[in-house]
Write a protein that holds these residues in place. Structure first.
Motif, PDB file in Angstrom:
ATOM      1  N   ALA A  34       8.409   8.996 -10.520  1.00  8.88           N
ATOM      2  CA  ALA A  34       9.207   7.769 -10.597  1.00  8.88           C
ATOM      3  C   ALA A  34       9.860   7.480  -9.250  1.00  8.88           C
ATOM      4  O   ALA A  34       9.838   6.336  -8.771  1.00  8.88           O
ATOM      5  CB  ALA A  34      10.266   7.891 -11.692  1.00  8.88           C
ATOM      6  N   THR A  35      10.424   8.499  -8.624  1.00 11.00           N
ATOM      7  CA  THR A  35      11.079   8.309  -7.330  1.00 11.00           C
ATOM      8  C   THR A  35      10.077   7.799  -6.296  1.00 11.00           C
ATOM      9  O   THR A  35      10.367   6.871  -5.540  1.00 11.00           O
ATOM     10  CB  THR A  35      11.732   9.621  -6.843  1.00 11.00           C
ATOM     11  N   ILE A  36       8.894   8.400  -6.273  1.00  9.95           N
ATOM     12  CA  ILE A  36       7.851   7.989  -5.325  1.00  9.95           C
ATOM     13  C   ILE A  36       7.473   6.528  -5.560  1.00  9.95           C
ATOM     14  O   ILE A  36       7.413   5.722  -4.629  1.00  9.95           O
ATOM     15  CB  ILE A  36       6.618   8.918  -5.435  1.00  9.95           C
ATOM     16  N   ARG A  37       7.253   6.175  -6.816  1.00  6.18           N
ATOM     17  CA  ARG A  37       6.823   4.808  -7.132  1.00  6.18           C
ATOM     18  C   ARG A  37       7.912   3.789  -6.808  1.00  6.18           C
ATOM     19  O   ARG A  37       7.638   2.719  -6.270  1.00  6.18           O
ATOM     20  CB  ARG A  37       6.414   4.722  -8.604  1.00  6.18           C
ATOM     21  N   ILE A  38       9.162   4.113  -7.112  1.00  3.28           N
ATOM     22  CA  ILE A  38      10.291   3.209  -6.840  1.00  3.28           C
ATOM     23  C   ILE A  38      10.451   3.000  -5.334  1.00  3.28           C
ATOM     24  O   ILE A  38      10.606   1.871  -4.867  1.00  3.28           O
ATOM     25  CB  ILE A  38      11.593   3.766  -7.460  1.00  3.28           C
ATOM     26  N   GLN A  39      10.403   4.088  -4.570  1.00  2.17           N
ATOM     27  CA  GLN A  39      10.567   3.951  -3.118  1.00  2.17           C
ATOM     28  C   GLN A  39       9.430   3.140  -2.516  1.00  2.17           C
ATOM     29  O   GLN A  39       9.658   2.306  -1.635  1.00  2.17           O
ATOM     30  CB  GLN A  39      10.658   5.327  -2.440  1.00  2.17           C
ATOM     31  N   ARG A  40       8.215   3.356  -2.988  1.00  2.00           N
ATOM     32  CA  ARG A  40       7.080   2.579  -2.475  1.00  2.00           C
ATOM     33  C   ARG A  40       7.275   1.094  -2.747  1.00  2.00           C
ATOM     34  O   ARG A  40       7.058   0.255  -1.870  1.00  2.00           O
ATOM     35  CB  ARG A  40       5.773   3.064  -3.106  1.00  2.00           C
ATOM     36  N   ARG A  41       7.681   0.768  -3.968  1.00  2.00           N
ATOM     37  CA  ARG A  41       7.907  -0.646  -4.312  1.00  2.00           C
ATOM     38  C   ARG A  41       9.024  -1.243  -3.469  1.00  2.00           C
ATOM     39  O   ARG A  41       8.901  -2.347  -2.941  1.00  2.00           O
ATOM     40  CB  ARG A  41       8.252  -0.785  -5.799  1.00  2.00           C
ATOM     41  N   ASP A  42      10.126  -0.497  -3.352  1.00  2.00           N
ATOM     42  CA  ASP A  42      11.285  -1.031  -2.622  1.00  2.00           C
ATOM     43  C   ASP A  42      10.999  -1.166  -1.124  1.00  2.00           C
ATOM     44  O   ASP A  42      11.457  -2.115  -0.487  1.00  2.00           O
ATOM     45  CB  ASP A  42      12.521  -0.164  -2.867  1.00  2.00           C
ATOM     46  N   ILE A  43      10.241  -0.243  -0.565  1.00  2.00           N
ATOM     47  CA  ILE A  43       9.854  -0.358   0.856  1.00  2.00           C
ATOM     48  C   ILE A  43       8.948  -1.576   1.022  1.00  2.00           C
ATOM     49  O   ILE A  43       9.098  -2.349   1.969  1.00  2.00           O
ATOM     50  CB  ILE A  43       9.166   0.934   1.363  1.00  2.00           C
ATOM     51  N   GLY A  44       8.032  -1.772   0.091  1.00  2.00           N
ATOM     52  CA  GLY A  44       7.145  -2.939   0.130  1.00  2.00           C
ATOM     53  C   GLY A  44       7.937  -4.240   0.118  1.00  2.00           C
ATOM     54  O   GLY A  44       7.660  -5.152   0.902  1.00  2.00           O
ATOM     55  N   ARG A  45       8.949  -4.307  -0.754  1.00  2.00           N
ATOM     56  CA  ARG A  45       9.794  -5.510  -0.825  1.00  2.00           C
ATOM     57  C   ARG A  45      10.590  -5.703   0.458  1.00  2.00           C
ATOM     58  O   ARG A  45      10.730  -6.812   0.956  1.00  2.00           O
ATOM     59  CB  ARG A  45      10.752  -5.416  -2.018  1.00  2.00           C
ATOM     60  N   LEU A  46      11.125  -4.598   0.975  1.00  2.00           N
ATOM     61  CA  LEU A  46      11.915  -4.652   2.209  1.00  2.00           C
ATOM     62  C   LEU A  46      11.062  -5.191   3.361  1.00  2.00           C
ATOM     63  O   LEU A  46      11.517  -6.024   4.150  1.00  2.00           O
ATOM     64  CB  LEU A  46      12.443  -3.249   2.533  1.00  2.00           C
ATOM     65  N   LEU A  47       9.805  -4.742   3.425  1.00  2.00           N
ATOM     66  CA  LEU A  47       8.903  -5.203   4.488  1.00  2.00           C
ATOM     67  C   LEU A  47       8.511  -6.665   4.282  1.00  2.00           C
ATOM     68  O   LEU A  47       8.346  -7.413   5.239  1.00  2.00           O
ATOM     69  CB  LEU A  47       7.657  -4.320   4.544  1.00  2.00           C
ATOM     70  N   GLN A  48       8.377  -7.059   3.025  1.00  2.00           N
ATOM     71  CA  GLN A  48       8.047  -8.457   2.716  1.00  2.00           C
ATOM     72  C   GLN A  48       9.193  -9.381   3.143  1.00  2.00           C
ATOM     73  O   GLN A  48       8.970 -10.429   3.732  1.00  2.00           O
ATOM     74  CB  GLN A  48       7.825  -8.609   1.209  1.00  2.00           C
ATOM     75  N   ASP A  49      10.420  -8.935   2.851  1.00  2.00           N
ATOM     76  CA  ASP A  49      11.600  -9.741   3.180  1.00  2.00           C
ATOM     77  C   ASP A  49      11.933  -9.695   4.671  1.00  2.00           C
ATOM     78  O   ASP A  49      12.637 -10.570   5.169  1.00  2.00           O
ATOM     79  CB  ASP A  49      12.825  -9.258   2.394  1.00  2.00           C
ATOM     80  N   ASN A  50      11.484  -8.639   5.352  1.00  2.00           N
ATOM     81  CA  ASN A  50      11.810  -8.458   6.772  1.00  2.00           C
ATOM     82  C   ASN A  50      10.558  -8.092   7.561  1.00  2.00           C
ATOM     83  O   ASN A  50      10.393  -6.946   7.981  1.00  2.00           O
ATOM     84  CB  ASN A  50      12.850  -7.336   6.936  1.00  2.00           C
ATOM     85  N   PRO A  51       9.652  -9.051   7.772  1.00  2.00           N
ATOM     86  CA  PRO A  51       8.388  -8.763   8.457  1.00  2.00           C
ATOM     87  C   PRO A  51       8.586  -8.150   9.841  1.00  2.00           C
ATOM     88  O   PRO A  51       7.726  -7.424  10.335  1.00  2.00           O
ATOM     89  CB  PRO A  51       7.697 -10.124   8.565  1.00  2.00           C
ATOM     90  N   SER A  52       9.744  -8.395  10.438  1.00  2.00           N
ATOM     91  CA  SER A  52      10.006  -7.859  11.782  1.00  2.00           C
ATOM     92  C   SER A  52      10.115  -6.330  11.772  1.00  2.00           C
ATOM     93  O   SER A  52      10.078  -5.699  12.829  1.00  2.00           O
ATOM     94  CB  SER A  52      11.291  -8.457  12.346  1.00  2.00           C
ATOM     95  N   LEU A  53      10.229  -5.722  10.586  1.00  2.00           N
ATOM     96  CA  LEU A  53      10.302  -4.253  10.498  1.00  2.00           C
ATOM     97  C   LEU A  53       8.923  -3.601  10.656  1.00  2.00           C
ATOM     98  O   LEU A  53       8.825  -2.420  10.956  1.00  2.00           O
ATOM     99  CB  LEU A  53      10.896  -3.811   9.155  1.00  2.00           C
ATOM    100  N   GLN A  54       7.880  -4.374  10.415  1.00  2.00           N
ATOM    101  CA  GLN A  54       6.510  -3.835  10.431  1.00  2.00           C
ATOM    102  C   GLN A  54       6.187  -3.032  11.707  1.00  2.00           C
ATOM    103  O   GLN A  54       5.717  -1.892  11.596  1.00  2.00           O
ATOM    104  CB  GLN A  54       5.509  -4.984  10.251  1.00  2.00           C
ATOM    105  N   PRO A  55       6.470  -3.556  12.905  1.00  2.00           N
ATOM    106  CA  PRO A  55       6.133  -2.801  14.118  1.00  2.00           C
ATOM    107  C   PRO A  55       6.963  -1.513  14.270  1.00  2.00           C
ATOM    108  O   PRO A  55       6.585  -0.618  15.007  1.00  2.00           O
ATOM    109  CB  PRO A  55       6.462  -3.762  15.263  1.00  2.00           C
ATOM    110  N   TYR A  56       8.069  -1.421  13.545  1.00  2.00           N
ATOM    111  CA  TYR A  56       8.973  -0.270  13.633  1.00  2.00           C
ATOM    112  C   TYR A  56       8.585   0.859  12.675  1.00  2.00           C
ATOM    113  O   TYR A  56       9.099   1.973  12.763  1.00  2.00           O
ATOM    114  CB  TYR A  56      10.405  -0.770  13.354  1.00  2.00           C
ATOM    115  N   LEU A  57       7.650   0.604  11.781  1.00  2.00           N
ATOM    116  CA  LEU A  57       7.314   1.555  10.713  1.00  2.00           C
ATOM    117  C   LEU A  57       6.957   2.955  11.207  1.00  2.00           C
ATOM    118  O   LEU A  57       7.486   3.945  10.706  1.00  2.00           O
ATOM    119  CB  LEU A  57       6.147   1.017   9.881  1.00  2.00           C
ATOM    120  N   ASN A  58       6.025   3.052  12.143  1.00  2.00           N
ATOM    121  CA  ASN A  58       5.600   4.381  12.605  1.00  2.00           C
ATOM    122  C   ASN A  58       6.729   5.145  13.277  1.00  2.00           C
ATOM    123  O   ASN A  58       6.888   6.349  13.064  1.00  2.00           O
ATOM    124  CB  ASN A  58       4.394   4.275  13.545  1.00  2.00           C
TER     125      ASN A  58
END
Length: 112
Positions: A34-58
């Motif tokens: 559950a924790t893994i799935r929730i974090q994946r979803r929330d990170i996905g939403r965060l990246l969707q709402d803040n596309p400028s974070l994409q280059p910072y991911l690695n």
């Protein structure tokens, strides 16, 4: 920024749980899944709402690895040497909803 801080926090929780999942297969639980799935979803939403974070991911992933390792060590009692010195997960795999290293779909049983 606040968004970068949230991203780092969520990545460290996700990665910590993926490490626990990989290195303590006998203790895998619905709670971990559950924790893994929730974090994946929330990170996905965060990246969707803040596309400028994409280059910072690695960079964020490398920055959070020590915290993730500490989380995994604290919850598994495994020694530090158990884990790679550098993060050897890639961000695309980590965010892939069906990726669980060394698992081969056994995780699906926990969804039933």
């Amino acid at each position: 920024s606040k968004q970068r801080q949230e991203l780092r926090h969520r990545l460290s929780v996700l990665l910590g749980h993926l490490l626990k999942w990989e290195y303590q297969p006998q203790h895998r639980s619905r709670s971990w899944l559950a924790t893994i799935r929730i974090q994946r979803r929330d990170i996905g939403r965060l990246l969707q709402d803040n596309p400028s974070l994409q280059p910072y991911l690695n960079e964020a992933l490398q920055e959070t690895y020590e915290n993730a390792k500490d989380l995994a060590m604290g919850e598994t009692d495994l020694p530090s040497e158990t884990f790679s010195r550098q993060c050897d997960y890639d961000i695309n795999s980590m965010l892939n909803t069906t990726f669980f290293r060394n698992d081969h779909n056994a995780w699906r049983a926990l969804l039933d």
